[in-house]
Design an enzyme around this catalytic site. Structure first.
Site, PDB file in Angstrom:
ATOM      1  N   ASP A 208       0.819  -1.204   0.000  1.00  0.00           N
ATOM      2  CA  ASP A 208       0.000   0.000   0.000  1.00  0.00           C
ATOM      3  C   ASP A 208       0.858   1.261   0.000  1.00  0.00           C
ATOM      4  OD1 ASP A 208      -2.666   1.323   0.461  1.00  0.00           O
ATOM      5  OD2 ASP A 208      -1.665   1.973   2.305  1.00  0.00           O
TER       6      ASP A 208
ATOM      7  N   GLU B 239       1.097  -0.422  -5.152  1.00  0.00           N
ATOM      8  CA  GLU B 239       0.125   0.642  -5.393  1.00  0.00           C
ATOM      9  C   GLU B 239       0.942   1.936  -5.493  1.00  0.00           C
ATOM     10  OE1 GLU B 239      -3.507   3.209  -3.468  1.00  0.00           O
ATOM     11  OE2 GLU B 239      -1.839   2.463  -2.290  1.00  0.00           O
TER      12      GLU B 239
END
Length: 722
Positions: free
Chosen positions: A402, A455
């Site tokens: 993330d 990401e």
């Protein structure tokens, strides 16, 4: 008595220097026990109930002692303690097992969790007897003292002082502490301040609010996925990857809005993913987190699977069931930041052991959280060992990392003057970049069947390039550019799309610069963005037709696929973690039709080699990209050998077209294999030929071409047969 005073005043780093057995100057053996909660203590034999000594209370502080002149060697013993309420209990004194009894388990950076945390160990005391217990170890180099507190000592911060040998790790073996015992660490800072009780950073299980207690965890699970874990190593880039992204707590709810347990998800989610034809499932973070509304993206217990839905072994059963069904499991993983909750890592030992000290580097203004100090060896080892832990202990198949962009840039979400440049005056965080490279090298070296996904929303170079090519080493990168451009295009009324054709075609300019995934994730259906069906323009029929055409386009565009739960049947409301998906909508034909389409697209994608070469320019050729007036795209998808060919035609207006001619890659017959406008999907059922025959008529720069009737707002796919 100086050492005892240090223990009483919580400033001792070597309780074994005073507690336990010691030789006196007279060569007698003396036993010191500090139990301020006791009124009397008897010393018992280790393997019998015979009393071998009665201890004397020496001070009001709770120091008991006993001395033997006839003992020639150290011996093992138990303590029968009488408390002020008259109750008695028998314990094996931990201070007869000094640190020399337990060498640190052999480990390397990727297995730091085998050295720190709560570890089951056994201490031999006789030829036929060993004492089982838990060895606690916690890194707190700046602490003045550290104590283990738990339900086994009444949460009394005086009973179990830990020992440090100067390496920053505090250790203590406590006999008879077993699976299920609850504990925390009581840390006193160098200043003498007593800090809030800390959850074990390496805890395998953590209770929910309000206790947030660490729980000693000994897995009893026996895996049944041997064939999965030993499957041949393959080239995932040339395979279909269709990911179903899931928030476990809200996928489906029970009565009274209760979430399904891991075992209930095993029975319901696994067969659904299989039926829908997905190849992978991606779980929003399941590492323990205190605030439900963070969805797991503010984790406190990186080594603990959340106890909201069950036990660690029950979570393993869910993973096992996915593997036995042939589904890979990806987990969202958050190494970029962590919350400042008092029981967590923040200011852990009275200093910034885990976070950057300067808030210009250590505080994340967008998420109000702390940033790991990637320049510290222990922090890097902590994070890399955590990644390896999930792959090793839980058989996870991939990690989606993330917020990578926030790690790469020192000025991420910061204004001028709010960040500290690197040594060259730039905005790249060299320490974070080095960490990410080391992370990916460790994952791929130790787990060649697994992969990592970034990401990453910027144009940072080489995110999915190997580290030996000066890349970050990720296996894949989310294609946020494709996602943003495509969704902006889809939101527009079809009459205006002719002016925005370039927003669709631009993605092919860079489609093979990285190993891309096409994400329609949870982030696109929250915070007022509305659900996917809400983004589509037009009346009810057109909304669904747009969404069907978009899904056909997504599945035929190069790049692996990711879709958030609910998108597959046009979830009505914007997603909320507090409620279930709107499963009742499947009683409506349009919603059921979209679900059927996504299922068919998944099976088409996994069954057609021409769609699986989606990471290489050889798998894609434009036929027509400039018919902006009609908002039509036409392209070829093909296998590497070009013996498997598909023609894809996408019409992003509600106007059908009869007798539309496009170039063809070769002569032969082309059979219709999918039409998103088909009646079974809720489409108009506009007649389009089941078979096309290529003719030697030049078109779109090709020697050959086909003529077809194109349905409104649709994606049609034809397969070359001969």
């Amino acid at each position: 008595m100086d050492l005892f005073e240090d223990i009483v005043n919580a400033r001792c780093s070597d309780p074994f220097g005073f507690l336990g057995l010691h030789w006196t100057e007279e060569k007698d053996l003396k036993l010191n026990v500090w139990r301020p909660d006791a009124v009397a203590i008897d010393v018992l034999a280790i393997d019998a109930d015979s009393v071998i000594g009665k201890m004397n209370l020496n001070t009001d502080s709770g120091l008991f002692s006993c001395q033997w002149s006839d003992k020639k060697t150290f011996f093992h013993y138990r303590l029968r303690i009488t408390f002020s309420d008259g109750n008695t209990a028998t314990f094996v004194d931990p201070y007869q097992f000094n640190q020399a009894t337990f060498a640190d388990p052999e480990h390397h950076k990727a297995t730091l969790y085998q050295k720190e945390g709560a570890l089951f160990q056994s201490a031999p005391v006789t030829d036929s007897l060993a004492i089982d217990g838990t060895r606690f170890a916690v890194y707190a180099p700046a602490a003045r003292s550290v104590y283990v507190v738990g339900d086994f000592n009444g949460w009394d911060g005086r009973i179990h002082p830990m020992s440090s040998n100067g390496d920053g790790v505090w250790r203590l073996f406590i006999p008879d502490v077993r699976d299920g015992a609850k504990y925390k660490f009581e840390i006193r800072a160098k200043s003498g301040d007593l800090l809030p009780h800390r959850t074990d950073p390496f805890a395998k299980r953590i209770e929910q609010f309000p206790s947030f207690a660490s729980v000693v965890q000994e897995s009893q699970y026996h895996w049944n996925d041997e064939s999965w874990m030993s499957r041949p190593i393959s080239d995932i880039y040339e395979e279909a990857v269709s990911i179903y992204e899931v928030h476990l707590g809200s996928w489906r709810k029970k009565e009274h809005n209760e979430s399904l347990t891991y075992l209930e998800l095993k029975e319901q989610l696994v067969p659904y993913v299989v039926e829908m034809g997905y190849t992978h499932v991606e779980l929003l973070p399941v590492m323990e987190y205190p605030f439900d509304g963070s969805w797991g993206y503010q984790p406190v217990g990186l080594f603990a699977v959340t106890s909201r839905y069950g036990t660690p072994d029950e979570f393993k059963a869910l993973i096992d069931a996915f593997h036995q069904a042939g589904i890979s499991v990806i987990m969202d993983w958050v190494p970029a930041h962590f919350p400042s909750d008092s029981h967590g890592l923040a200011n852990f030992d009275g200093t910034h052991q885990y976070e950057y000290e300067d808030p210009k580097k250590g505080w994340h203004p967008e998420w109000n959280s702390l940033i790991y100090d990637f320049g510290k060896e222990h922090v890097v080892d902590f994070l890399i060992s955590n990644a390896n832990f999930w792959l090793e202990e839980y058989h996870i198949d991939g990690l989606r990392v993330d917020a990578v962009a926030s790690m790469l840039y020192l000025d991420y979400s910061r204004e001028d003057g709010e960040w500290i440049p690197n040594v060259h005056g730039g905005n790249h965080n060299y320490e974070a970049i080095a960490f990410l490279k080391q992370l990916n090298e460790t994952v791929y070296l130790n787990h060649p069947r697994c992969f990592t996904v970034a990401e990453e929303s910027t144009a940072f170079s080489g995110v999915s390039k190997p580290t030996y090519m000066d890349g970050l080493g990720f296996g894949f990168k989310w294609n946020m550019g494709w996602m943003n451009d495509t969704l902006e295009y889809m939101k527009k009324d079809p009459i205006h799309r002719q002016y925005h054709q370039g927003e669709l075609t631009f993605s092919m300019v860079y489609a093979f610069n990285e190993q891309f995934m096409l994400p329609i994730s949870h982030d696109e259906v929250v915070h007022g963005k509305g659900s996917m069906i809400d983004k589509m323009p037009g009346d009810g029929w057109q909304k669904f037709a747009n969404l069907r055409a978009f899904n056909g386009y997504m599945f035929t565009h190069p790049g692996k696929k990711l879709n958030f739960m609910g998108n597959e049947f046009a979830q009505g409301q914007e997603w909320s973690h507090t409620r279930s998906l709107d499963w009742h909508l499947l009683d409506i034909d349009y919603h059921k039709g979209l679900q059927t389409l996504v299922k068919d697209l998944n099976h088409l994608y996994t069954g057609e080699p021409a769609l699986q070469l989606d990471h290489d320019y050889q798998g894609f050729e434009w036929l027509s990209y400039d018919d902006s007036q009609n908002s039509i795209l036409a392209y070829v998808r093909q296998s590497k050998a070009k013996d498997e060919l598909l023609i894809v035609v996408v019409n992003f207006t509600p106007t059908p077209h009869k007798g539309y001619r496009i170039g063809a890659p070769k002569l032969g017959r082309y059979d219709l294999i999918l039409n998103t406008d088909a009646s079974i999907y809720g489409g108009s059922g506009f007649h389009t030929a089941q078979t096309l025959e290529a003719e030697s008529i030049e078109n779109h720069g090709r020697n050959d071409s086909v003529m077809l009737d194109i349905p409104p707002l649709s994606t049609v796919i034809y397969k070359w047969k001969s």
